[in-house]
Structure formats: C-alpha cells, structure tokens
Design an enzyme around this catalytic site. Structure first.
Site, PDB file in Angstrom:
ATOM      1  N   ASP A   1      -4.329   7.049  -3.684  1.00 54.46           N
ATOM      2  CA  ASP A   1      -5.179   7.880  -4.299  1.00 54.46           C
ATOM      3  C   ASP A   1      -5.703   8.756  -3.066  1.00 54.46           C
ATOM      4  O   ASP A   1      -5.086   8.799  -2.222  1.00 54.46           O
ATOM      5  CB  ASP A   1      -6.377   6.377  -4.011  1.00 54.46           C
ATOM      6  CG  ASP A   1      -6.015   5.570  -3.554  1.00 54.46           C
ATOM      7  OD1 ASP A   1      -4.595   4.753  -3.270  1.00 54.46           O
ATOM      8  OD2 ASP A   1      -7.090   4.623  -2.454  1.00 54.46           O
TER       9      ASP A   1
ATOM     10  N   CYS B   1      -8.454 -23.850  17.933  1.00 53.20           N
ATOM     11  CA  CYS B   1     -10.102 -24.735  18.603  1.00 53.20           C
ATOM     12  C   CYS B   1      -9.444 -25.817  19.784  1.00 53.20           C
ATOM     13  O   CYS B   1     -10.463 -26.607  20.311  1.00 53.20           O
ATOM     14  CB  CYS B   1     -11.217 -24.178  17.780  1.00 53.20           C
ATOM     15  SG  CYS B   1     -11.184 -22.623  17.336  1.00 53.20           S
TER      16      CYS B   1
ATOM     17  N   CYS C   1     -10.574 -25.650  13.800  1.00 52.05           N
ATOM     18  CA  CYS C   1      -9.191 -25.747  13.732  1.00 52.05           C
ATOM     19  C   CYS C   1      -8.307 -26.035  14.977  1.00 52.05           C
ATOM     20  O   CYS C   1      -8.229 -26.354  16.019  1.00 52.05           O
ATOM     21  CB  CYS C   1      -9.065 -24.343  13.038  1.00 52.05           C
ATOM     22  SG  CYS C   1      -8.773 -22.820  14.934  1.00 52.05           S
TER      23      CYS C   1
ATOM     24  N   ALA D   1     -12.107   3.050   0.268  1.00 44.09           N
ATOM     25  CA  ALA D   1     -12.624   3.436   1.059  1.00 44.09           C
ATOM     26  C   ALA D   1     -14.055   2.855   1.059  1.00 44.09           C
ATOM     27  O   ALA D   1     -14.611   3.204   1.700  1.00 44.09           O
ATOM     28  CB  ALA D   1     -12.768   4.495   1.020  1.00 44.09           C
TER      29      ALA D   1
ATOM     30  N   ASP E   1       1.303  -1.374   0.038  1.00 45.82           N
ATOM     31  CA  ASP E   1      -0.246   0.205  -0.084  1.00 45.82           C
ATOM     32  C   ASP E   1       1.092   1.034  -0.269  1.00 45.82           C
ATOM     33  O   ASP E   1       2.235   1.007   0.234  1.00 45.82           O
ATOM     34  CB  ASP E   1      -1.029  -0.027   1.407  1.00 45.82           C
ATOM     35  CG  ASP E   1      -2.263   0.803   0.808  1.00 45.82           C
ATOM     36  OD1 ASP E   1      -2.167   1.969  -0.004  1.00 45.82           O
ATOM     37  OD2 ASP E   1      -2.498   1.002   2.307  1.00 45.82           O
TER      38      ASP E   1
ATOM     39  N   CYS F   1     -14.442 -23.675  15.730  1.00 51.23           N
ATOM     40  CA  CYS F   1     -13.938 -24.144  14.911  1.00 51.23           C
ATOM     41  C   CYS F   1     -13.891 -25.427  15.294  1.00 51.23           C
ATOM     42  O   CYS F   1     -13.543 -25.755  16.785  1.00 51.23           O
ATOM     43  CB  CYS F   1     -13.880 -23.441  13.724  1.00 51.23           C
ATOM     44  SG  CYS F   1     -12.167 -22.763  13.793  1.00 51.23           S
TER      45      CYS F   1
END
Length: 659
Positions: free
Chosen positions: A119, A278, A275, A190, A84, A273
């Site tokens: 931008d 978890c 994973c 944005a 960025d 979950c």
C-alpha cells in the site's frame, strides 16, 4: 477465522485463527528484526509477531535462508507471524525495488501466516489531491493482491490496509472499497505521525471513520500503535491488533514505557512498575550497566508493561468496565482527554455495539461519562415511553430509588399552571446523574440502579440535568418539582402546589413489570406479556420480583442482578404474537429450523436477517422466514455483527418450541 468471545462498547475479546495457531485479541505483535533481534519476545507474552518481508527480500543471505527453511525457523518463532510489505520503507525513502505481486509471492514462499499488499502510506495533513492519488494506488494494489492470492490458491491470510490520510471521507471510501475485496484482516495505516505528535483527536476521527465501514467479522490492526497508553482507547474504538517496535526503539534511547506516558531513565529515582525488571533493578543499577544489557532489560520492561495492559483491557471487556478504564487512561495526557471527548461524538455508532447489560456497574468519572452508550440509550428509550398527564420530579436518594422512596415526600413547586392532582395520571421520576430522569417503575433495570456517581455534581452534570429538565417538562401538562431539586439547581419557581402534602408514590408491582417490559422489549410489550390472572412471586430473602405467572403458567423470570425479564416459552409466544416482524426477532434459514426447534444454539452463518435494534445480551425470538416462532434465547452479538459474521455463535438458545 475470527470469533468474538466477549464484548464491551466496540471493544471485543476475540480469537484469530491462523495456520500457526490461535491468537487471543486484543493483542500486540512485537516487531522482530530478522537480523538484530536480541530478545525472545515469546518469553514475555508474545503470541504473534510481525516482521518485514521487504528487509528479508533485500538481504540475499536472509532471502535464501527464508526460502529454504521458512520464516518461522528464520526468526525462531513458532507462532503466527505477520509480515509487512515494505510500505514503511516506501513512506520513508520514497521507493522500493519490488512490485506488489512480487512481495505477495515472496510472503507466500517464506510461509508467512498473514501477508500484506504494498500500500501507499499517506502521511497526515497532506493535500487532498495527493491523498486521493495515493488512495487509488493503494486500492489497485489491494485488489491485485487479493486476486493474485486467490488465483494461486495461496495459504496465507491477507491484509488490506486502510489509507486516506486525515480525510474522514477518504478513509470511509477506502474501507468501503476494501470490504468488497473480502480480505482477511484490515490494518489502519499511516497513523504513527499522529501518535508521535500527540494528535489523538485526529486519530479518533481516522480510526472511527475506518472501523465503521469495515466488516465486523474481520480483525482490525492499528499499524504502528505500540505505546500502552493508547491501547485502551484504541480497543474501545474497535481495534484488535497492535504492532510495536517501540519496545526496543525506546529502550535504545533509555526510555521506559508506561500507561501514564514515557519515563526517561536519566530522570528516574524509582522504577515505575512491579514487573521483573523493575523489582530486581534500581535506576542506578540500569544506568551503571553496559549499553546492550541495559537496552535489553528496558525492552523487557516495555514488553512486560505492554502485555500487562492488554491483559487488563481484556479483563475489563469481560467484566464490562472497558470505558471506565478508557476514561482513566485518557487522563494521562490532555491530548488523550481531548480524544476521549472527540469519541463522544461517535456515541450513536458505539451504542450499536454495546451490550445492554454488564457484570460491572456504570461509574461516572467525569463529564465524558455522559456521552457513553448507556446514557444515550436511556434517553432514547425514555423519549419513546408512553407518558401520563403530570410529572413529579424527585431528588436522588439511596438506590434502588423506588425501594427507599419516603411516604412523606415534602414540598413541590409547580412548573406551568397549577392543576388538581391526579396521582393515577402522574409519572414519578428521580433526577440524578448520569441518567437524568429515572422513572421509579423501571429504576431497578440495568444500569439505572447499577451505577455510582459523586454526590457533588460538576458543571457539566448540572448543564446536562438542566437540559434534560428543559426538554421533558414540555411533554407534560403539569410538572411538580421537589424543593430539594429547586434548591440544588437554583430553579426560579416560587409557587408550591397546594396539594403537596397529598403527593404519594404508590408502589404497584404489576405496573412495574409492565413498564420494565416496555423499556426492554418496546412499548406495548407489558400489556401483551402480562394479561390474565397475573401472579408475582418475590424472593423471601431480598423481596425482589423473581417469577411472574398467569395462573400457574410461567411467563417470565426476572434476573436478580439487572432486573431484565427472561422469557419462558409462554412469554416468547405472547411477545411474538404482539409484536410486528422483525421486532425482537432473529430470522434463521431452513437449514437451521429443525435445530432451533430442538433448542440448539444459532450460529451466525444461518441467520438471514434480524431486528436492527438487537444488541448483545438482548432476549430475542428466533423465527423462520415465514415468522414462525422456533425458539427464544439471548443474543451474544449485536445486529450489525450477527448480520456480518459467518462463524461462531450468534444466539444462545434458551429453549426450542418443539412439542
């Protein structure tokens, strides 16, 4: 640079090629902080990451190291990296002490793979005057960046960011102007404030008005979209890349991401979950840990659940069930459901990108399903098909309806003045959800039989059906409606036709294949394809039509899975002779002619033009600019994409016409 490998709705599985490797899309770019990173994101599935070139530029030590050893070594990531430009800092602090040209030059210096111009991120709901002023600066800087990159022969790819706040026309204008610059990727900027405030309906308008005016051949990046609950909807709107600092920011605040929303650790009794995190830790375990260790484990969970969702989305695209997944995910929050309904207003745009046939059946999950591309497409085709004098409307039954239609149909009520039956001049249709009226002659073609819906119709379904009947009864002299339909819809008809007992549906295979050809290729195709001594060969096992001949000459095969007609060489000749240019055609240039004649597949860069009604999975004719038939095959892309892409296959050729 970018190729589509699979499609469903506007969602696509693609491959983005960069100097540091290929990236399968849709995909997530975890945000890497150049100083504070504590997690190896590649270990959890990251193929591409994003970091902030401006933060590196502002830190003298990092700036020096990045210039000396390059960005990849600086952040210890050997895959593709996007940077960025400092726009986020500009939006937060109101100013950055770097010019647009300087930040482009610096990104090239540190060897980023994909750079970004500086931008102006314009927040949602600002005044139009501010949005327009910011947009002009964004466009000026985007042009400056592309021109400078090209003049310096830089290696990096370049983002051009779509801005325009929440003004759809400004988003369209920005996308149109950026497209002229021919950048490599197009982020939609944005939008974070919209997502943070659950303004998902407005997000749909922003994304759809941007994507519809961007080139199909370039990836789109929804900037700041890092929550997995939004991924499926965003992909269905045509977004290919996402970036996420949420995985670590939420972890700092003891919040766990999920496709259903966000869980606060303090409220968890069970892990959300399956994973690794978890499965190996309980909420109490996490709460008892030191802050830093807990943060890293929650961040790992957040990455796991995010990448798992993207794998599921890609699989849904492969099998053609993306919209079922979207409809499921959007029921996680009322504002997401509102966004899904807003997406229904863009069904005409989405239809252009949706394949005709899919591996998965159409599942009706609620009123939102009625706005899907398949339903719109069927209604459009049904309106265009030739009609007979009378219409018989039957209640739904087991699919395919035509196979199980009863010899004794029952009583029929008359809409309009009663006339003597003429069954040879009567259309027979079944009334059902989600496709309204389904002619029995075409009921086996995808998705008219390949769909499931609840037997109990909801209010929206009833309204849809009533509107459907109200429109189509006006097209016929006499409409005969089955008593079960009258009862289900509580229609105020009281006159049973005096010849109800004589109403029979006579199955006719030749009429069936002609109707399917008209539905698939356009009105008139059936008579053109199936003229002569027609012989129809069926499967001994299933009884389905498989091959259709004129004498011993094969005209078409009928695909068992979806009843689509697959042209033979003779079928292609007949369809070509009977249809006007450019109907059903893909036109290739002279360079491609000899390869097409030999049956080689057609690449997009050789296509001059094509029928605008072509959709992915269509059977198409391949011709030269003088309309000479060269070959025939299956479209892999829709017309919009075929015309825009300069890389990858457009048509999988079945056979060339070379003698």
């Amino acid at each position: 640079m970018f190729e589509i490998k699979a499609k469903d709705n506007r969602g696509r599985v693609g491959v983005l090629k960069t100097n540091s490797g290929d990236v399968k899309t849709p995909n997530l770019m975890p945000v890497i902080h150049p100083r504070k990173q504590t997690i190896d994101v590649k270990k959890y599935g990251a193929d591409i990451v994003i970091t902030n070139a401006y933060l590196i530029y502002k830190d003298e030590d990092l700036k020096k190291k990045a210039a000396e050893i390059g960005l990849h070594k600086l952040i210890n990531f050997d895959g593709p990296i996007m940077t960025d430009s400092g726009s986020f800092q500009l939006s937060v602090y109101g100013d950055v002490d770097i010019t647009n040209k300087e930040v482009i030059e610096f990104q090239e210096l540190i060897k980023t793979d994909i750079g970004t111009s500086l931008d102006i991120p314009t927040a949602p709901f600002v005044t139009r005057e501010k949005a327009e002023a910011d947009l002009e600066v964004t466009l000026e800087r985007a042009k400056e960046a592309v021109d400078y990159r090209n003049s310096q022969n830089m290696e990096m790819k370049l983002n051009s960011v779509v801005q325009g706040s929440t003004f759809p026309d400004l988003r369209r204008k920005c996308a149109d102007e950026l497209t002229k610059l021919d950048a490599d990727l197009y982020p939609i900027g944005a939008v974070v404030p919209l997502m943070e405030s659950y303004h998902y309906k407005e997000l749909v308008d922003v994304v759809m008005n941007s994507v519809a005016h961007l080139p199909d051949s370039k990836p789109r990046h929804l900037m700041g979209a890092g929550h997995p609950m939004i991924f499926a909807l965003a992909v269905a709107m045509g977004c290919d890349l996402f970036d996420s600092a949420a995985y670590i920011l939420y972890a700092e605040d003891d919040r766990l991401l999920s496709v259903r929303g966000t869980y606060k650790l303090e409220n968890l009794q069970e892990m959300p979950c399956s994973c690794e995190v978890c499965c190996n830790y309980t909420p109490d375990d996490l709460r008892a840990m030191p802050k830093e260790k807990r943060r890293d484990l929650i961040a790992q969970h957040n990455l796991n659940v995010s990448f798992a969702e993207l794998r599921l989305i890609r699989q849904a695209i492969y099998e053609g069930s993306l919209m079922e997944l979207v409809e499921e995910r959007c029921r996680a929050h009322p504002n997401l459901l509102e966004a899904l309904r807003q997406l229904g207003n863009y069904s005409k745009d989405l239809e252009k990108y949706d394949p005709r046939s899919k591996k998965s059946a159409f599942f009706y999950t609620g009123s939102e399903s009625l706005y899907r591309s398949e339903v719109l497409r069927h209604i459009q085709k049904l309106r265009a098909m030739p009609r007979k004098r009378d219409l018989v409307i039957l209640p739904p039954s087991r699919k395919p309806y035509s196979k199980y239609v009863s010899s004794k149909l029952g009583n029929f009520y008359v809409y309009g003045s009663e006339q003597e039956l003429d069954l040879n001049n009567t259309d027979f249709m079944v009334l059902d959800i989600p496709f309204g009226l389904i002619p029995l002659e075409i009921d086996e073609i995808y998705p008219l039989s390949q769909n499931e819906s609840p037997r109990t119709w909801d209010v929206s379904s009833l309204e849809f059906i009533e509107d459907f009947i109200s429109e189509f009864v006006e097209y016929y002299d006499q409409v005969l409606i089955h008593s079960n339909v009258i009862k289900k819809l509580d229609i105020g008809l009281y006159n049973i036709h005096s010849q109800s007992d004589e109403i029979r549906y006579a199955k006719d295979d030749l009429k069936k294949v002609k109707a399917i050809a008209d539905y698939q290729f356009g009105v008139g195709a059936g008579d053109a394809l199936f003229a002569g001594n027609i012989k129809i060969e069926k499967s001994k096992k299933t009884g389905k039509i498989r091959h259709i001949y004129d004498g011993k000459t094969l005209i078409v095969n009928m695909r068992a899975s979806d009843s689509f007609l697959i042209l033979s060489k003779e079928g292609a000749k007949r369809l070509h002779a009977a249809t006007q240019y450019p109907k059903n055609r893909v036109v290739v240039n002279k360079d491609s002619e000899p390869f097409s004649l030999e049956g080689k597949s057609v690449f997009a860069k050789f296509v001059v033009e094509c029928d605008e009604d072509i959709r992915a999975k269509d059977e198409v004719l391949i011709v030269n600019e003088e309309d000479k038939l060269l070959a025939y095959g299956k479209a892999l892309l829709g017309a919009c994409e075929i015309n825009d892409f300069q890389t990858g296959q457009a048509i999988k050729t079945r056979k060339g016409m070379k003698k």
